[in-house]
Design a protein around this motif. Structure first.
Motif, PDB file in Angstrom:
ATOM      1  N   UNK A  83      59.188  52.240  22.009  1.00  0.00           N
ATOM      2  CA  UNK A  83      57.077  51.890  21.302  1.00  0.00           C
ATOM      3  C   UNK A  83      57.228  50.346  21.696  1.00  0.00           C
ATOM      4  N   UNK A  84      57.402  49.360  19.943  1.00  0.00           N
ATOM      5  CA  UNK A  84      57.660  48.249  20.109  1.00  0.00           C
ATOM      6  C   UNK A  84      57.888  47.184  20.922  1.00  0.00           C
ATOM      7  N   UNK A  85      59.128  47.573  21.746  1.00  0.00           N
ATOM      8  CA  UNK A  85      59.613  46.921  22.640  1.00  0.00           C
ATOM      9  C   UNK A  85      58.604  46.981  23.542  1.00  0.00           C
ATOM     10  N   UNK A  86      58.151  48.020  23.801  1.00  0.00           N
ATOM     11  CA  UNK A  86      57.423  48.206  25.180  1.00  0.00           C
ATOM     12  C   UNK A  86      56.130  47.733  25.276  1.00  0.00           C
ATOM     13  N   UNK A  87      55.521  47.125  23.688  1.00  0.00           N
ATOM     14  CA  UNK A  87      54.767  47.193  23.783  1.00  0.00           C
ATOM     15  C   UNK A  87      54.741  45.608  23.957  1.00  0.00           C
ATOM     16  N   UNK A  88      55.713  45.138  23.321  1.00  0.00           N
ATOM     17  CA  UNK A  88      55.830  43.409  23.225  1.00  0.00           C
ATOM     18  C   UNK A  88      55.976  43.133  24.821  1.00  0.00           C
ATOM     19  N   UNK A  89      57.171  44.011  25.590  1.00  0.00           N
ATOM     20  CA  UNK A  89      57.497  43.641  26.278  1.00  0.00           C
ATOM     21  C   UNK A  89      56.011  43.913  27.373  1.00  0.00           C
ATOM     22  N   UNK A  90      55.665  44.854  27.664  1.00  0.00           N
ATOM     23  CA  UNK A  90      54.423  45.053  28.762  1.00  0.00           C
ATOM     24  C   UNK A  90      53.115  44.366  28.416  1.00  0.00           C
ATOM     25  N   UNK A  91      52.999  44.216  27.133  1.00  0.00           N
ATOM     26  CA  UNK A  91      51.698  43.111  26.956  1.00  0.00           C
ATOM     27  C   UNK A  91      52.106  41.656  27.250  1.00  0.00           C
ATOM     28  N   UNK A  92      53.759  41.000  27.771  1.00  0.00           N
ATOM     29  CA  UNK A  92      53.762  39.542  27.436  1.00  0.00           C
ATOM     30  C   UNK A  92      53.537  39.942  29.551  1.00  0.00           C
ATOM     31  N   UNK A  93      53.893  40.994  30.070  1.00  0.00           N
ATOM     32  CA  UNK A  93      54.007  41.161  31.984  1.00  0.00           C
ATOM     33  C   UNK A  93      52.976  41.480  31.779  1.00  0.00           C
ATOM     34  N   UNK A  94      51.630  41.709  31.488  1.00  0.00           N
ATOM     35  CA  UNK A  94      50.324  42.317  31.823  1.00  0.00           C
ATOM     36  C   UNK A  94      49.801  40.861  31.624  1.00  0.00           C
ATOM     37  N   UNK A  95      49.576  40.321  31.043  1.00  0.00           N
ATOM     38  CA  UNK A  95      49.836  38.930  30.345  1.00  0.00           C
ATOM     39  C   UNK A  95      49.884  37.757  31.478  1.00  0.00           C
ATOM     40  N   UNK A  96      50.988  38.057  31.932  1.00  0.00           N
ATOM     41  CA  UNK A  96      51.532  37.108  32.958  1.00  0.00           C
ATOM     42  C   UNK A  96      50.930  36.964  34.080  1.00  0.00           C
ATOM     43  N   UNK A  97      51.047  38.435  34.677  1.00  0.00           N
ATOM     44  CA  UNK A  97      50.386  39.062  35.678  1.00  0.00           C
ATOM     45  C   UNK A  97      49.066  38.247  36.154  1.00  0.00           C
ATOM     46  N   UNK A  98      48.083  38.709  34.410  1.00  0.00           N
ATOM     47  CA  UNK A  98      46.815  38.180  34.837  1.00  0.00           C
ATOM     48  C   UNK A  98      46.577  36.264  34.855  1.00  0.00           C
ATOM     49  N   UNK A  99      47.688  35.825  33.823  1.00  0.00           N
ATOM     50  CA  UNK A  99      47.738  34.356  34.003  1.00  0.00           C
ATOM     51  C   UNK A  99      48.317  33.867  35.359  1.00  0.00           C
ATOM     52  N   UNK A 100      48.971  34.580  36.455  1.00  0.00           N
ATOM     53  CA  UNK A 100      49.619  34.015  37.860  1.00  0.00           C
ATOM     54  C   UNK A 100      48.202  34.493  38.394  1.00  0.00           C
ATOM     55  N   UNK A 101      47.420  35.452  38.965  1.00  0.00           N
ATOM     56  CA  UNK A 101      46.692  35.881  39.637  1.00  0.00           C
ATOM     57  C   UNK A 101      45.791  34.614  39.536  1.00  0.00           C
ATOM     58  N   UNK A 102      45.093  34.700  38.711  1.00  0.00           N
ATOM     59  CA  UNK A 102      44.172  33.693  37.903  1.00  0.00           C
ATOM     60  C   UNK A 102      44.137  32.369  38.240  1.00  0.00           C
ATOM     61  N   UNK A 103      45.264  31.517  38.085  1.00  0.00           N
ATOM     62  CA  UNK A 103      46.071  30.589  38.895  1.00  0.00           C
ATOM     63  C   UNK A 103      45.680  30.619  40.390  1.00  0.00           C
ATOM     64  N   UNK A 104      46.082  31.102  40.459  1.00  0.00           N
ATOM     65  CA  UNK A 104      46.394  31.606  42.570  1.00  0.00           C
ATOM     66  C   UNK A 104      44.925  31.993  43.113  1.00  0.00           C
ATOM     67  N   UNK A 105      43.907  32.931  42.351  1.00  0.00           N
ATOM     68  CA  UNK A 105      42.565  32.503  42.174  1.00  0.00           C
ATOM     69  C   UNK A 105      41.829  31.081  42.515  1.00  0.00           C
ATOM     70  N   UNK A 106      42.349  30.720  41.840  1.00  0.00           N
ATOM     71  CA  UNK A 106      41.545  29.332  41.720  1.00  0.00           C
ATOM     72  C   UNK A 106      41.436  28.324  42.721  1.00  0.00           C
ATOM     73  N   UNK A 107      42.623  28.424  43.327  1.00  0.00           N
ATOM     74  CA  UNK A 107      43.703  28.256  44.642  1.00  0.00           C
ATOM     75  C   UNK A 107      42.427  28.105  45.687  1.00  0.00           C
TER      76      UNK A 107
END
Length: 107
Positions: A83-107
């Protein structure tokens, strides 16, 4: 005549651009929390189901996650660790997806 101005229901070009940026932008923290909770609960439930089923060999395939997730086993303690690993790794994955999406949309 009167000065030409856009009707009240139309936005100016600058306002329209600001509105589009606000609506298209993803919140990285919200995506991270959503992915983290989803991944953590999924791994926790998968582990608990296998522990409750029991048997001579309990979840050999899921136990392979212990190679990558230090301390994870198909046990009650392993369910909490997963559960703890899922919370941490899932959070990092979701944050990276959001950051990459925002960066790509800005182009």
């Amino acid at each position: 005549m009167a000065s030409e101005r856009p009707p009240d229901d139309e936005l100016g070009e600058r306002d329209q651009r600001a509105l589009e940026e606000a609506l298209v932008r993803l919140n990285g923290h919200a995506w991270g929390m959503a992915f983290g909770v989803l991944a953590g609960v999924a791994l926790f439930l998968a582990t608990v189901v296998l522990v409750l089923r029991g048997g001579s060999t309990v979840g050999p395939h899921l136990a392979l996650l212990g190679i990558y997730l230090r301390g994870y086993e198909v046990t009650w303690t392993g369910a909490v660790i997963g559960l703890l690993y899922g919370l941490v790794l899932g959070y990092l994955s979701g944050w990276v997806i959001g950051a990459l999406y925002n960066r790509l949309v800005r182009l």
